[in-house]
Design an enzyme around this catalytic site. Sequence first.
Site, short mmCIF file in Angstrom:
data_model
loop_
_atom_site.label_atom_id
_atom_site.label_comp_id
_atom_site.label_asym_id
_atom_site.label_seq_id
_atom_site.Cartn_x
_atom_site.Cartn_y
_atom_site.Cartn_z
N LYS A 10 14.30 3.28 63.16
CA LYS A 10 14.37 3.44 64.63
C LYS A 10 14.91 2.14 65.25
CE LYS A 10 10.68 6.75 64.18
NZ LYS A 10 9.62 7.52 64.82
N HIS A 94 17.07 13.79 65.59
CA HIS A 94 15.68 13.31 65.57
C HIS A 94 15.03 13.67 66.91
CE1 HIS A 94 12.23 10.64 65.61
NE2 HIS A 94 12.34 10.60 64.29
N GLU A 96 13.28 12.08 68.86
CA GLU A 96 13.42 11.05 69.91
C GLU A 96 14.80 11.13 70.57
OE1 GLU A 96 12.18 7.80 67.41
OE2 GLU A 96 10.17 8.66 67.37
N GLU A 164 9.87 17.61 61.05
CA GLU A 164 9.04 16.56 61.64
C GLU A 164 8.34 17.11 62.87
OE1 GLU A 164 10.52 12.38 60.52
OE2 GLU A 164 11.63 13.01 62.28
N SER A 209 4.12 10.44 60.25
CA SER A 209 2.94 9.71 59.78
C SER A 209 2.73 9.75 58.27
CB SER A 209 1.68 10.22 60.51
OG SER A 209 1.79 9.95 61.90
#
Length: 249
Positions: A10, A94, A96, A164, A209
């Site tokens: 990231k 992703h 994000e 994810e 995680s």
Amino acid sequence: MRQLIAGNWKMNGLRAGLAEIRAVDRSLADEPANPLVLICPPATLLAEAAKTVDGGRVAIGAQDCHAEPAGAFTGDISAEMLRDAGATSVIVGHSERRQYHGESSADVARKAAAASRAGLTAIVCVGETEKERDAKKAVSVVTTQLAKSIPADLSVKHLVVAYEPVWAIGTGRTPSNVQILEMHAAARTALVKRFDKEAADIRILYGGSVKPSNAAEILGLKNVDGALVGGASLKASDFLAIIRAAPKR
Ligand code: PGA
């Protein structure tokens, strides 16, 4: 199929962080070549990182790309530029990016097509929010995202899928084994519909995680072909522990 353990740094990492990449690569040098290992540092470190691991066990990937090969797109980076810098893969879609940059699945499909055009593997990310899971829509959200985020004509050799769940990213929470099994089976079924027998060659990673303490259990589940690791990929010792937890295939 060998598993793939991919690290997503990231927006983390200065030049000093290259030492972590070097440490991962050097530590694996004497170990059997299993699983595949990829680190996706920020774009500023790509070229240097690729030089650092040249000929080694670690491959270098990017975190996003523009759909066009070149042009008047200030601040953007094309898949061709990433390849030129030494990347072998690029993460697209992703959560994000979807959340903070408003990327739709159609945008993601264009980026995945760009990756393959440039000779990169596209790691296409999908995943439901907590609200969607609570509403029992997780499987339909993810299979729809998958259908729309994978471009027509993409060769399976340029495709990795990463499941994810948004609520598991950076939170320390992970789905139950049953939830992971259910989603990865649904993703595999969707891929079989699209790619027929070749779908067996597409890696489906789990992300959210993943850490040294849960890696062996998650990586041992059916239809889990590796992991996309955020926070725990920043430190060589943690990332190495996850790599070593992967079943040998
Ligand atoms: P995390 O992030 O491992 O820090 O939860 C995973 C990801 O966003 O790829």
